[in-house]
Design an enzyme around this catalytic site. Sequence first.
Site, PDB file in Angstrom:
ATOM      1  N   ASP A 134       3.194  13.673  15.536  1.00 59.02           N
ATOM      2  CA  ASP A 134       3.621  13.282  13.938  1.00 59.02           C
ATOM      3  C   ASP A 134       2.386  13.373  13.103  1.00 59.02           C
ATOM      4  OD1 ASP A 134       5.143  12.882  11.955  1.00 59.02           O
ATOM      5  OD2 ASP A 134       5.246  10.872  11.905  1.00 59.02           O
ATOM      6  N   GLY A 153       6.909   5.838   7.601  1.00 57.83           N
ATOM      7  CA  GLY A 153       8.143   6.155   8.123  1.00 57.83           C
ATOM      8  C   GLY A 153       9.010   4.850   8.748  1.00 57.83           C
ATOM      9  N   PHE A 154       8.404   3.675   9.131  1.00 58.53           N
ATOM     10  CA  PHE A 154       9.052   2.850   9.761  1.00 58.53           C
ATOM     11  C   PHE A 154       8.961   1.468   9.351  1.00 58.53           C
ATOM     12  CE2 PHE A 154       7.293   5.395  13.473  1.00 58.53           C
ATOM     13  CZ  PHE A 154       8.443   6.008  13.352  1.00 58.53           C
ATOM     14  N   LEU A 168       0.853  -1.333   0.066  1.00 61.49           N
ATOM     15  CA  LEU A 168      -0.037   0.034  -0.254  1.00 61.49           C
ATOM     16  C   LEU A 168       0.898   1.110  -0.081  1.00 61.49           C
ATOM     17  CD1 LEU A 168      -2.700  -1.163   2.721  1.00 61.49           C
ATOM     18  CD2 LEU A 168      -3.008  -0.908   0.215  1.00 61.49           C
TER      19      LEU A 168
END
Length: 634
Positions: free
Chosen positions: A594, A480-481, A476
């Site tokens: 964030d 960030g991780f 998808l």
Amino acid sequence: MEIPCFSILYFISICMFALEVCKSVDVLRSSEPIRDSDTLVSPGEKFQLGFFSPGNSSNKYLAIRYHNIPEKTIVWVANGDNPVNDSSGVLRIGNEGKLVLVDQAERVLWSSNNMNASSQSVVAQLLDSGNLVLKDDSENVSGNYLWQSFDHPSNTLVAGMKVGWDLRMRLDWHMTSWKSAEDPSTGDFTCGVDLGGIIPQLVIRKGRVKHFRSGPWNGIQLSGVPPTHNLVFIPKFVNNSQEVYYTFNNFNESTITRSVLNASGNHQRYLWSEKTQEWTMIYMWPHDECDVYGNCGPNTMCTISNPQMCSCMIGYQPKSQAEWDTLVWSSGCFTMNTGMSLKECELECFKNCSCRAYANIDATGGGSGCLLWFGDLLDVRKLSVYANQDLYIRVSASDLDSLNSKWKEWVAVAISMAFVVLSVVLYFCIIWKRKKHAQGITFDLPAEDENSLQLLIFDRVTILRATNNFCDSNKLGEGGFGPVYKGQLPNGQEIAVKRLSEDSRQGLNEFKNEVMLIAKLQHRNLVKLQGCCIEEERMLIYEYMPNGSLDSFIFGKTREDSLVWRMRFNIIVGIARGLLYLHRDSRLRIIHRDLKASNVLLDNEMNPKISDFGMARVFGGDLSLVKTKRIVGT
Ligand SMILES: *[C@@H]1O[C@H](CO)[C@@H](O)[C@H](O)[C@H]1NC(C)=O
Ligand SMILES: *[C@@H]1O[C@H](CO)[C@@H](O)[C@H](O)[C@H]1NC(C)=O
Ligand SMILES: *[C@@H]1O[C@H](CO)[C@@H](O)[C@H](O)[C@H]1NC(C)=O
Ligand SMILES: *[C@@H]1O[C@H](CO)[C@@H](O)[C@H](O)[C@H]1NC(C)=O
Ligand SMILES: *[C@@H]1O[C@H](CO)[C@@H](O)[C@H](O)[C@H]1NC(C)=O
Ligand SMILES: *[C@@H]1O[C@H](CO)[C@@H](O)[C@H](O)[C@H]1NC(C)=O
Ligand SMILES: *[C@@H]1O[C@H](CO)[C@@H](O)[C@H](O)[C@H]1NC(C)=O
Ligand SMILES: *[C@@H]1O[C@H](CO)[C@@H](O)[C@H](O)[C@H]1NC(C)=O
């Protein structure tokens, strides 16, 4: 008077010599038929043609056998199904230029099936290779035969004989077994080359049914037939637009081998031993049950030395025994590509998530060509001595660990580390529960919330299945991780799996943070965590948001227009509600830290849901007293 006497002796000996030469001719002419007691002997006295009886049989067969080997082994038979029952058999060249075998009553027992030719110039010759050839003597072109016995193998292959196809002449060179060692009539088994698959290979058939197959040629040998390196014979496989065949040569002039398809469908190779003056069987094929076509079923490994012959391949679990028996080769498939390196082959395999394994077609010169297996793997066999070609099987990392000893150490270390971590976590859990007011952080958990904390822990296999092995087409996006994949659970529920990359900034602490936080949060504008996976790697499983993230609507070129003002307003209100809940209404005070468009997801009704709590922080009741020193956010 002594001189004439000497001359007479000399003359006689020359005559005897000439007689000897006359007896062992290698050529049959139309004027000189061969009768029961006559033979043709090849020029180098390697083979002879005549009327022979195998074993104790009383029948006579027109046959070729070794000449210089005491055990007169028959390698070719003409009239296997029509024996001569007395000594009246005659072989001659008939009027149409064909070889004809007749008995006393002039009954044709056998004839060569070549085209009509003028008989005057046609001769038959037995060559040193053991090939009986029919040719037009007036033509001086070697190799241009009207007919040859090598095109019609019996149950034996000698050096130079071919098994396969002459594609131009539509000739099918195949071996046919005898009824028994003493009865050369047509038996049950044939051995030929099967062109039906993508890669041609040797197949032994019983009637029309495939019984055994050799595995494809890998450039050195047929992958399922022993042995590779030997000082006995040199196997060869030819595939071009005109011919596809298997053949072999003896290692050198003084080595004599032959291979036989015996009456029970076994392919055996014999070596003549000068020392013991007998044939020794050096190998047979099919070697054992493991070679039987589809014997073990898909995704299995056949090891004959194991009490349980069939075992699952790495990463597979047994299906029901009934299924093992019914599944056939055709249920798996492979494609191939010549001229690819192993690395390119690997990449090719990795591109398609249903690719299960890959290998080089040609193991020579470092390997080339690419074989890919899709779906179930069938008839994989572990070869101990002649393994030359590696099959690379795609498995999930966790499945490998339990088998690879090098990995075992790592697993041991990892398990002990995990144990330590777990103990620490448990310890803190206990501390947290006992001391509700730890410094800086307050976990204000009412009793009913503790139940909702029971997250679903998914096992890795379930996630792998749901996401089709983290297929690229399921991806998808990249958070960030780590990447996020779409998946579908067996019950049909759609999920989004966030796979936390090893080198992501999100350490174990952040992971726990996110899991704990989101598990406790329940609001219609917050994305719902379904569960997590902590096996091997860390994954978060969320409900799936069909409409993706807000940024693709705002910044994306294509979807920009679909966001009408009413929708925008609803989204803004939704985000505000979510934040209000986080900051004020939830039992915990949470600062997301964030918040951005890419962290706002939209469900199928375009309701916004705040996601990605990896950097969020929980504060105590009085926000004015709290300061954070770390700089976070995007
Ligand atoms: C032929 O017959 C002899 C004597 O009856 C026997 O010893 C031998 O085994 C037989 N050979 C074969 C090939 O059956
Ligand atoms: C040999 O075969 C012929 C033709 O089938 C038959 O007439 C004859 O009786 C047979 N001879 C013997 C000894 O079996
Ligand atoms: C071959 O010769 C036979 C006998 O002379 C004849 O009956 C047959 O038709 C010929 N076949 C061809 C293809 O010429
Ligand atoms: C056949 O041709 C070869 C050369 O191609 C020649 O050496 C040989 O003598 C010829 N034999 C006959 C019988 O003409
Ligand atoms: C043929 O090969 C064998 C090994 O299989 C070797 O022992 C023998 O010396 C070789 N003979 C010749 C004539 O090269
Ligand atoms: C065999 O040869 C044919 C024709 O040259 C070619 O199309 C085919 O790919 C070859 N197969 C293999 C396995 O090399
Ligand atoms: C064929 O060969 C196999 C393997 O050597 C052997 O077990 C079997 O008895 C042979 N069959 C016959 C009919 O000789
Ligand atoms: C993967 O390979 C299979 C079999 O060749 C094919 O049916 C399928 O479409 C391929 N999938 C992708 C994503 O290329």
